[in-house]
Scaffold this active site. Structure first.
Site, mmCIF file in Angstrom:
data_model
loop_
_atom_site.group_PDB
_atom_site.id
_atom_site.type_symbol
_atom_site.label_atom_id
_atom_site.label_comp_id
_atom_site.label_asym_id
_atom_site.label_seq_id
_atom_site.Cartn_x
_atom_site.Cartn_y
_atom_site.Cartn_z
ATOM 1 N N LYS A 282 0.837 -1.195 0.000
ATOM 2 C CA LYS A 282 0.000 0.000 0.000
ATOM 3 C C LYS A 282 0.876 1.251 0.000
ATOM 4 O O LYS A 282 2.013 1.204 0.475
ATOM 5 C CB LYS A 282 -0.862 0.026 1.280
ATOM 6 C CG LYS A 282 -2.014 -0.952 1.294
ATOM 7 C CD LYS A 282 -2.836 -0.803 2.566
ATOM 8 C CE LYS A 282 -3.965 -1.803 2.637
ATOM 9 N NZ LYS A 282 -4.991 -1.633 1.602
ATOM 10 N N ARG A 356 -10.358 -11.548 2.222
ATOM 11 C CA ARG A 356 -11.172 -12.654 1.700
ATOM 12 C C ARG A 356 -10.422 -13.979 1.785
ATOM 13 O O ARG A 356 -11.026 -15.032 1.899
ATOM 14 C CB ARG A 356 -11.605 -12.325 0.263
ATOM 15 C CG ARG A 356 -10.472 -12.135 -0.688
ATOM 16 C CD ARG A 356 -10.874 -11.394 -1.961
ATOM 17 N NE ARG A 356 -10.958 -9.952 -1.760
ATOM 18 C CZ ARG A 356 -11.294 -9.092 -2.715
ATOM 19 N NH1 ARG A 356 -11.604 -9.527 -3.925
ATOM 20 N NH2 ARG A 356 -11.343 -7.802 -2.461
HETATM 21 N N1 BES Z 1 -8.219 -3.715 4.508
HETATM 22 C C1 BES Z 1 -8.344 -3.359 3.144
HETATM 23 C C2 BES Z 1 -9.634 -2.618 2.854
HETATM 24 C C3 BES Z 1 -9.692 -1.185 3.298
HETATM 25 C C4 BES Z 1 -8.987 -0.215 2.633
HETATM 26 C C5 BES Z 1 -10.496 -0.821 4.334
HETATM 27 C C6 BES Z 1 -9.070 1.106 3.038
HETATM 28 C C7 BES Z 1 -10.609 0.485 4.734
HETATM 29 C C8 BES Z 1 -9.890 1.453 4.096
HETATM 30 C C9 BES Z 1 -8.331 -4.600 2.275
HETATM 31 O O1 BES Z 1 -7.526 -5.617 2.712
HETATM 32 C C10 BES Z 1 -7.815 -4.179 0.947
HETATM 33 O O2 BES Z 1 -6.692 -3.803 0.865
HETATM 34 N N2 BES Z 1 -8.650 -4.251 -0.073
HETATM 35 C C11 BES Z 1 -8.303 -3.858 -1.381
HETATM 36 C C12 BES Z 1 -8.842 -4.888 -2.339
HETATM 37 C C13 BES Z 1 -8.363 -4.732 -3.736
HETATM 38 C C14 BES Z 1 -6.890 -5.047 -3.824
HETATM 39 C C15 BES Z 1 -9.148 -5.645 -4.628
HETATM 40 C C16 BES Z 1 -8.915 -2.486 -1.648
HETATM 41 O O3 BES Z 1 -10.034 -2.235 -1.217
HETATM 42 O O4 BES Z 1 -8.243 -1.675 -2.259
HETATM 43 MN MN MN Z 2 -5.506 -5.407 2.058
#
Ligand code: BES
Ligand code: MN
Ligand code: ZN
Length: 522
Positions: A282, A356
């Site tokens: 990230k 997931r």
């Molecule tokens: N924990 C995150 C989701 C999230 C992001 C929650 C920002 C709250 C604020 C999750 O693990 C994630 O990174 N999801 C990705 C999925 C994507 C790679 C398909 C997302 O939402 O960007």
């Molecule tokens: Mn994530």
């Protein structure tokens, strides 16, 4: 803070502060009227001056009100009498606690139960006061070496009732108060876990919390270690844990308060104690907030705490897959293919879609409890924050009745949720050329494709999924966990017990239609 209830008239209360409501257009509630009368129109004269217009959530603190036995009187605006709804009432309650904590009053008596709130009963008001009251007192100072702000002085809250209650009303009120206090404690636990630093709140820490809770409330707890996960073939969960030095844990906490051998409701909470994204790293900005990626797990522990504290006659099992998502030398790479506990293979195209992956193995593990239904709770997708903002959690699932029950509970608790569709057409976005499915479905409908992924592991039972990415914590100046969706989940379980015990179980749905007793599928 202690709460109790008491019959009496406001002007006679020997209290540090008496609280009474004022509607717009200078309309007094019965409590304000009683105070005004004994003070020879003192309150009316203030309203006439225009210093308190009765706007919902406004307050005015008065000292030495003539002929009253209390030190202070706090007037709180309730808006227009005919329009007082959930939000107006909650705003007023919060404003009261805010104003009280700005004084040095150690106790207060609140006459806020006679105000008529549209479609709401006495129990609802009592629960709201307990929950919002305790919420406004919440502080997280555990990690500060010295605390600058003064501790709030408020110790004791009395809920004043002018008109004596019947025995039945009395019992229902006591129950609502206990429920509210338990719910608030559950929320506070969930907030603490969320707010803790990620070097402290690790998978092992979550397991310890579960074990502590098991001891306090005599629950059964099981913690699976990495070796056990290997034995169960939890290849998806293990794929996420690989990059981290912290060993993963899969926690199962069982509360059997309901009928013997009755099938349990299983709550599955995402417990990523820190989500760096893994190799699909990230960006740096606000990455600290990924310590909140275990708020699903925290809500499961918080709900179990509330349920155990209330001694609710239900069977509930909490399952928490807990791990970090780190980019270590051994970490999963984009393109890796793993086999989940269900036997289905997954091509991991993005290591940041890790929630997931840990949930799919926990959902397969849930089958062993022969669940009545399974609800999973996860900070799953950034897309959900875009769709619903910070107001409502996303709700998806494979069972109409269960989804409706959760919507009803969200409506009553004010812990909002909104349903999104799980149409089969979305499943196509998860196609992989190399495995049974990919772990991402592209940018479009990200919340739905994440739920589609989960739906492939939940075919054997009634299932609902709450995406709490937008609701579990607040960012910015007010950064902190919210304790959501503990109110929703706890209310869902409370409502079930009242329905089973032969009450009519009538609830008002979001669309305003009435829904009767739910038919059991067993
Ligand atoms: N924990 C995150 C989701 C999230 C992001 C929650 C920002 C709250 C604020 C999750 O693990 C994630 O990174 N999801 C990705 C999925 C994507 C790679 C398909 C997302 O939402 O960007
Ligand atoms: Mn994530
Ligand atoms: Zn995550």
């Amino acid at each position: 803070m202690k709460f109790n209830m008491k019959n009496g008239t406001p002007e006679k209360q020997r209290s540090a502060c008496v609280v009474a409501g004022i509607f717009e257009q200078q309309k007094l509630t019965p409590a304000a009227e009683a105070l005004d009368k004994s003070a020879n129109g003192y309150i009316t004269s203030i309203l006439n001056r225009g210093d308190m217009k009765g706007k919902a959530g406004s307050t005015l603190l008065l000292h030495n009100v003539p002929n009253s036995a209390c030190e202070r009187v706090l007037l709180v605006g309730l808006g227009k009498e005919q329009e007082l709804g959930d939000k107006g009432y909650r705003d007023a309650v919060r404003a009261v606690f805010k104003a009280l904590s700005d004084t040095s009053a150690a106790d207060a008596i609140l006459f806020l139960l006679e105000a008529p709130v549209k479609n709401r009963d006495l129990s609802w008001k009592i629960l709201q006061i307990a929950v919002n009251g305790l919420e406004s007192m919440y502080r997280f100072n555990r990690l500060k070496s010295k605390v600058e702000e003064a501790e709030p002085k408020l110790q004791k809250i009395t809920l004043g009732i002018i008109k004596p209650l019947t025995g039945e009303e009395q019992a229902a009120s006591e129950e609502a108060l206990q429920q509210g206090l338990a719910m608030a404690e559950g929320m506070s636990l969930a907030k603490d876990l969320g707010n803790l630093a990620p070097n402290i709140c690790t998978p092992a820490y979550l397991a310890e919390q579960a074990m502590d809770m098991a001891k306090t409330y005599k629950l059964k707890v099981t913690v699976l270690e990495q070796k056990d996960m290997e034995d169960f073939g939890m290849g998806a969960l293990l794929a996420v844990a690989r990059g981290s030095r912290q060993p993963p844990k899969l926690i199962a906490l069982e509360y059997w308060g309901g009928v013997k051998k009755g099938k349990p409701v299983v709550l599955v909470g995402k417990g990523v104690t820190f989500d760096t994204g893994g190799i699909s790293l990230k960006p740096a900005a606000e990455m600290d907030e990924m310590k909140y990626d275990m708020c699903g797990a925290a809500s499961v522990l918080g709900t179990l705490h509330a349920v155990a504290k209330m001694g609710l006659p239900v069977n509930v099992v909490g399952i928490i897959p807990a791990t970090e998502n780190m980019p270590g030398g051994n970490a999963t790479k984009p393109g890796d293919v793993v086999t989940s506990m269900s036997g289905q293979t997954i091509e991991i195209l993005n290591t940041d879609a890790e929630g997931r992956l840990i949930l799919c193995d926990a959902l397969a593990y849930a089958e062993r409890y022969e669940p009545e239904s399974v609800i999973n709770i996860a900070t799953l997708t950034g897309a959900c924050v875009i769709a619903l903002g910070h107001v409502a959690s996303g709700l998806l699932g494979n069972d109409e009745e269960l989804a409706q029950e959760l919507l009803d509970a969200s409506e009553r608790s004010g812990d909002r949720a909104w349903r999104l569709p799980l149409f089969d057409e979305y499943q196509e976005q998860l196609k992989s050329n190399f495995a049974d499915m990919a772990n991402i479905g592209g940018r479009a409908a990200g919340t739905i494709t994440a739920a589609c992924f989960l739906s492939r592991f939940t075919k054997k039972y009634r299932w609902a999924h709450l995406d709490i990415a937008g609701t579990a914590w607040k960012s910015g100046k007010e950064k902190g966990a919210t304790g959501r969706p503990v109110p929703l989940l706890t209310q869902f379980l409370i409502t079930r017990t009242t329905r089973q015990s032969g009450n009519t179980g009538e609830t008002v749905t979001q669309s305003g239609t009435r829904k009767g007793r739910r038919k059991s599928k067993e």
